[in-house]
Motif scaffolding. Structure first.
Motif, PDB file in Angstrom:
ATOM      1  N   ARG A 258      -7.231   0.551  18.709  1.00 25.55           N
ATOM      2  CA  ARG A 258      -6.717   1.123  17.464  1.00 25.55           C
ATOM      3  C   ARG A 258      -5.536   0.312  16.928  1.00 25.55           C
ATOM      4  N   SER A 260      -4.803  -2.802  17.627  1.00 24.80           N
ATOM      5  CA  SER A 260      -5.274  -4.136  17.239  1.00 24.80           C
ATOM      6  C   SER A 260      -5.870  -4.117  15.833  1.00 24.80           C
ATOM      7  N   ALA A 261      -6.653  -3.076  15.532  1.00 26.71           N
ATOM      8  CA  ALA A 261      -7.234  -2.971  14.185  1.00 26.71           C
ATOM      9  C   ALA A 261      -6.143  -2.817  13.135  1.00 26.71           C
ATOM     10  N   THR A 262      -5.109  -2.025  13.459  1.00 27.95           N
ATOM     11  CA  THR A 262      -4.008  -1.830  12.512  1.00 27.95           C
ATOM     12  C   THR A 262      -3.268  -3.136  12.240  1.00 27.95           C
ATOM     13  N   THR A 264      -4.284  -6.259  12.745  1.00 21.59           N
ATOM     14  CA  THR A 264      -5.155  -7.244  12.082  1.00 21.59           C
ATOM     15  C   THR A 264      -5.278  -6.924  10.606  1.00 21.59           C
ATOM     16  N   GLU A 265      -5.394  -5.644  10.291  1.00 16.46           N
ATOM     17  CA  GLU A 265      -5.483  -5.241   8.879  1.00 16.46           C
ATOM     18  C   GLU A 265      -4.206  -5.598   8.133  1.00 16.46           C
ATOM     19  N   ARG A 266      -3.056  -5.510   8.814  1.00 19.20           N
ATOM     20  CA  ARG A 266      -1.788  -5.829   8.154  1.00 19.20           C
ATOM     21  C   ARG A 266      -1.579  -7.335   7.987  1.00 19.20           C
ATOM     22  N   GLY A 267      -2.403  -8.144   8.644  1.00 20.64           N
ATOM     23  CA  GLY A 267      -2.273  -9.584   8.484  1.00 20.64           C
ATOM     24  C   GLY A 267      -1.709 -10.319   9.675  1.00 20.64           C
ATOM     25  N   PRO A 427       3.113 -10.414   6.669  1.00 20.21           N
ATOM     26  CA  PRO A 427       2.703  -9.016   6.479  1.00 20.21           C
ATOM     27  C   PRO A 427       3.838  -8.193   5.885  1.00 20.21           C
TER      28      PRO A 427
END
Length: 601
Positions: A258, A260-262, A264-267, A427
């Protein structure tokens, strides 16, 4: 020469590697008093333990000879808790013993067992492996322990924590009794001492640093946040420090995914390490961190154990470690080999006392501070930008481009475009809720000053003869009040739960209607008495006394929790309600263990 007591090929190899002085643990294991003795060593992570036991067994392997014998049955066995640590040890020993022509084989889970069998059949001098795979090779007969001169347990405390005690004992029981046994660990709990007493002979105890000195190279900081803001806090801490390498620890694999996804989404360029990854995936993740293709690693405790990543400047505990030893091992990923590092503990504000106890138990002095705000992050970005600007030597083609830019734009416009380009590559920081207890108290005070919420300007207080002693909770009190008083939950104001009673407020406009409904439902056999408490202010907890005393616990069960055959009880047969299979048996049951989370591998 600092390493003059070592065999010449080993001393040359370590000097060429850039070692000018031995670390404290290295100096003690090669001292005269440690020669040819069993060792029980505790030293902080990142202190050079791998090279230390490589130096300690050099004379044992050579036994006075100028070179190692032909590869055959292994002379030394090194046991490590994780695959990454075992492979890391193999790489270190390969350069350390390169001039001696040593052959170092690895036996770790997740790798091709046939390749390992072939390497063992060709002969080797040193075997490095994990307990499970080494035991497997011993049972197959592909690993022969009869010629072992030294056995080393690296991170012994972690192997016991992971449940490898039986495997370790079986392996040690198969080794020659005259071997040297070296136990290396960052901490020295009682189980390690018991194992040392059983398998070592006249062991020399080496402890290079005190518990407090072990954290001298790490700057500890702690931050209390709202539970919903933990991920945003991780984002802001990463942005504020902009470390070349950072590691974020979570307790479970799911939380690793979870977070890691956050990120990665933030850049952020992030990779993960957890037990569900294959060895190939883990190797790719570590390599991405080493060559700077990724700057953030999100990991579980076990997956990151023993990993040495150069340039790791920041460690973030997104979830609190379960004990002081885990805190030390997590934090030890930074501040290694004399380099400085930063460790940040992010804790929900309601668990701040637990975090403080954890830090005290680990002998760590942490500075409590707020999470960096966007303004602080932008100011830090500006400082880094000014520090990074240096003209130096400029190529002619770069000057030509600069001249053309100055012909079309002013210097201020060019600088602004440069700053905007730099910021766009970073980010964006997050806005956090100020959810500290003090802030909540300020908001509650402001709410009281603003007056009651609409509809509750004039209220009547009622009391119930149950409180914390009977596990009173608004989640089941509200439905009970609505059923007994023929009202909705919107008609109930503040609820105050004390030790032996609970008080709540009802708007005066419907108070008479509420009382009439209570009279009509007073025959319900639930043991709960509801009556007006008067208009006096609610007294402090210490002044509340229930004259009737709490009712029997058996009378506090609602209808759906009564057994078949009881008055008002549920019908016979399985129930899907809270009283059925898998549900809490009474109000005090806790279906979820919020504090006893077990970390994932």
């Amino acid at each position: 020469m600092p390493f003059s007591s070592l065999p010449r090929p080993v001393a040359e190899a370590i000097t060429e590697r850039g070692y000018t002085e031995p670390t404290p643990v290295q100096a003690q294991v090669i001292a005269a008093e440690a020669h040819d003795r069993d060792l029980l060593v505790s030293a902080q992570t990142g202190s050079g333990k791998t090279v230390a036991y490589g130096l300690a067994i050099a004379e044992t392997l050579l036994q006075g000879a100028e070179a190692l014998p032909r590869p055959g049955e292994p002379l030394a066995l090194i046991i490590a808790p994780t695959r990454e640590l075992a492979l890391q040890v193999q790489r270190e020993l390969q350069w350390l013993y390169a001039k001696l022509g040593a052959r170092v084989a690895s036996c770790v889970g997740g790798m091709n067992v046939r390749v390992e069998q072939r390497a063992l059949s060709y002969g080797c001098h040193i075997v490095v492996g994990t307990p499970g795979r080494l035991k497997d090779h011993l049972e197959r007969g592909t690993l022969q322990p009869g010629s072992l001169r030294a056995v080393i347990l690296d991170e012994a405390d972690e192997m016991l924590d992971l449940g490898f005690r039986e495997d370790l004992e079986e392996i040690l029981d198969l080794t020659p009794p005259e071997r040297r046994t070296l136990l290396f660990s960052a901490t020295m709990p009682k189980p390690i001492a018991m194992m040392a007493k059983r398998y070592q002979r006249d062991a020399l105890r080496i402890e290079t640093t005190s518990a407090r000195e072990a954290h001298a190279d790490i700057d500890y900081r702690a931050m209390a946040v709202a539970p919903a803001d933990i991920q945003n806090a991780v984002v802001n801490v990463l942005r504020f420090h902009e470390a070349k390498g950072a590691m974020v620890f979570c307790a479970t694999r799911e939380n690793v995914r979870r977070l890691s996804a956050t990120l990665t989404e933030r850049g952020f360029s992030a990779v993960t390490l957890s037990g569900e990854l294959s060895q190939n995936e883990r190797n790719h993740a570590l390599q991405a961190l080493r060559d700077r293709r990724a700057r953030v690693c999100i990991a579980t405790d076990v997956a990151a154990r023993g990993i040495d990543l150069p340039g790791l400047e920041l460690v973030i505990h997104a979830e609190l470690p379960i004990n002081p030893e885990t805190l030390q091992h997590r934090s030890g990923r930074t501040g290694r080999a004399g380099k400085k590092g930063t460790c940040v503990l992010i804790t929900p504000y309601q668990r701040r006392r637990h975090a403080e106890r954890l830090l005290r138990a680990a002998n760590v002095n942490a500075t409590w501070e707020p999470v960096p705000t966007p303004d602080a992050i932008y100011a830090r970005d500006q400082e880094r930008l000014m520090e990074s600007l240096s003209v130096g030597e400029v190529a002619e083609e770069d000057l030509e481009v600069a001249r053309k830019l100055l012909e079309t734009m002013s210097a201020e416009q060019i600088a602004a475009a440069f700053v905007r380009t730099q910021r766009q590559s970073l980010p964006a920081p997050e806005e956090l809720i100020d959810a500290s207890p003090m802030a909540r108290g300020d908001r509650e005070q402001a709410t009281r000053e603003q007056g009651p919420r609409p509809g509750f300007e004039d209220t009547v207080w009622f009391r119930m003869n149950i409180g914390r002693g009977q596990n009173a909770d608004p989640r089941w009190l509200l439905p009970l009040l609505c059923r007994r008083g023929h009202i909705t939950k919107r008609d109930v104001g503040a609820i105050r739960i004390f030790q032996t009673e609970t008080r709540f407020e009802i708007p005066r406009t419907i108070a008479n209607k509420f009382v009439d409904a209570l009279k009509r439902t007073s025959g319900e056999d639930d043991g709960v008495i509801i009556e007006p408490a008067g208009d006096a202010p609610t007294p402090p907890v210490g002044q509340l006394r229930d004259r009737r005393g709490p009712p029997p616990r058996t009378q506090l069960r609602p209808n759906y929790e009564r057994g078949p055959g009881e008055p008002g009880g549920a019908p016979r047969g399985p129930s899907r309600g809270p009283g059925g299979p898998g549900g809490p048996k009474r109000y005090g049951a806790k279906p979820f263990n919020k504090g006893g989370r077990k970390p994932g591998a």
